[in-house]
Design an enzyme around this catalytic site. Structure first.
Site, PDB file in Angstrom:
ATOM      1  N   HIS A  85    -102.007 -62.609  -0.785  1.00 59.46           N
ATOM      2  CA  HIS A  85    -100.876 -61.978  -0.098  1.00 59.46           C
ATOM      3  C   HIS A  85    -101.313 -61.533   1.297  1.00 59.46           C
ATOM      4  CE1 HIS A  85     -97.676 -59.211   0.938  1.00 59.46           C
ATOM      5  NE2 HIS A  85     -96.945 -59.804   0.016  1.00 59.46           N
ATOM      6  N   GLU A 157     -94.533 -67.454   2.721  1.00 59.02           N
ATOM      7  CA  GLU A 157     -94.148 -66.124   3.189  1.00 59.02           C
ATOM      8  C   GLU A 157     -94.502 -65.960   4.670  1.00 59.02           C
ATOM      9  OE1 GLU A 157     -93.664 -63.191  -0.213  1.00 59.02           O
ATOM     10  OE2 GLU A 157     -95.722 -63.000   0.486  1.00 59.02           O
TER      11      GLU A 157
HETATM   12  P1  PGA Z   1     -90.435 -58.106   1.161  1.00 61.77           P
HETATM   13  O1  PGA Z   1     -91.895 -58.447   0.613  1.00 61.77           O
HETATM   14  O2  PGA Z   1     -89.470 -58.779   0.204  1.00 61.77           O
HETATM   15  O3  PGA Z   1     -90.338 -56.601   1.092  1.00 61.77           O
HETATM   16  O4  PGA Z   1     -90.339 -58.646   2.518  1.00 61.77           O
HETATM   17  C1  PGA Z   1     -92.179 -59.724   0.175  1.00 61.77           C
HETATM   18  C2  PGA Z   1     -93.647 -59.810  -0.117  1.00 61.77           C
HETATM   19  O5  PGA Z   1     -94.437 -59.050   0.440  1.00 61.77           O
HETATM   20  O6  PGA Z   1     -94.070 -60.622  -0.923  1.00 61.77           O
END
Ligand code: PGA
Length: 231
Positions: A85, A157
């Site tokens: 992450h 992401e």
């Molecule tokens: P968020 O986080 O939905 O709050 O943007 C997503 C993530 O960190 O995986």
């Protein structure tokens, strides 16, 4: 669809117990994976929701103070684990080499890795995003047999979208999804970054994805319900 709830470092014990009751009320035609703080894993036996962790140690069980190993997660019925992450890369300086070790540990213990990858705002503005994502995938998944590689779930992401309320355009997401599919044609793919009940109608137009990884949204049962209804 697969929906991964990343609670991050949120909720006290009392709040978590309340939250868990809320989760039990979710209607789910979809596969939902809860990734709570590690301290709540033992409290997270839910009937219709699978269990995931937010991280795993790159080390096996042993003298590694503060770590939680894949064997230990497995013994708590953890079936999925987020790995790589962007918050861990930023605050814990995790590198693709660490991520590669972690993915291998998870696969050895029959836990499905949810490998996160995405570009920063600067990398997008400088048009380096494709290169950055491609290189990260190649390094993070190095020396993993095809058969095992296929088990990995990839979460695209964009870092500039996480927790900001800003989402890329559908064309921007589709472009990256397509590129990842070219490298990893057999893997499940998620989108993550400010996905919520308000923008799901738009995000639904992404081609070829298997679900969403949600952070902020995961903490509101009410909004989660709306999100799931609109999937
Ligand atoms: P968020 O986080 O939905 O709050 O943007 C997503 C993530 O960190 O995986």
């Amino acid at each position: 669809m697969l929906i991964v709830l990343n609670n991050k470092c949120n909720l006290t014990k009392e709040e978590f117990i309340n939250y868990k009751e809320g989760l039990e009320t979710l209607e789910n035609k979809h596969e939902i994976v809860l990734c709570p703080s590690n301290i709540f894993l033992a409290l997270s036996n839910l009937e219709k929701i699978k269990l995931g962790s937010q991280n795993v140690s790159s080390k096996p069980m042993g003298a590694y103070t503060g770590e939680v190993s894949a064997e230990q997660l497995k013994s708590f019925n953890v079936k999925y684990s987020i790995v790589g992450h962007s918050e861990r890369r930023k605050y814990q300086q995790e590198t693709p080499v660490d991520i590669n070790k972690k993915i291998k540990m998870l696969l050895e213990n029959d836990i499905t890795p949810i490998y996160c990858v995405g570009e920063s705002k600067e990398e997008r503005q400088n048009n380096q995003y494709k290169e950055v994502i491609k290189n990260d995938i190649l390094k993070s998944l190095e020396e993993i047999k095809d058969e095992d590689k296929n088990k990995i779930i990839v979460a695209y992401e964009p870092i500039w979208s996480i927790g900001t309320g800003i989402i890329p355009t559908i064309d921007e997401i589709n472009e990256v999804v397509e590129m990842i599919k070219e490298i990893l044609p057999n893997n499940r793919l998620l989108y993550g970054g400010s996905a919520n009940d308000k923008n799901i109608a738009t995000l639904k137009n992404i081609n070829n994805i298997d679900g969403y990884l949600v952070g902020g949204l995961s903490l509101s049962i009410e909004n989660l319900k709306i999100f799931l209804e609109n999937l």
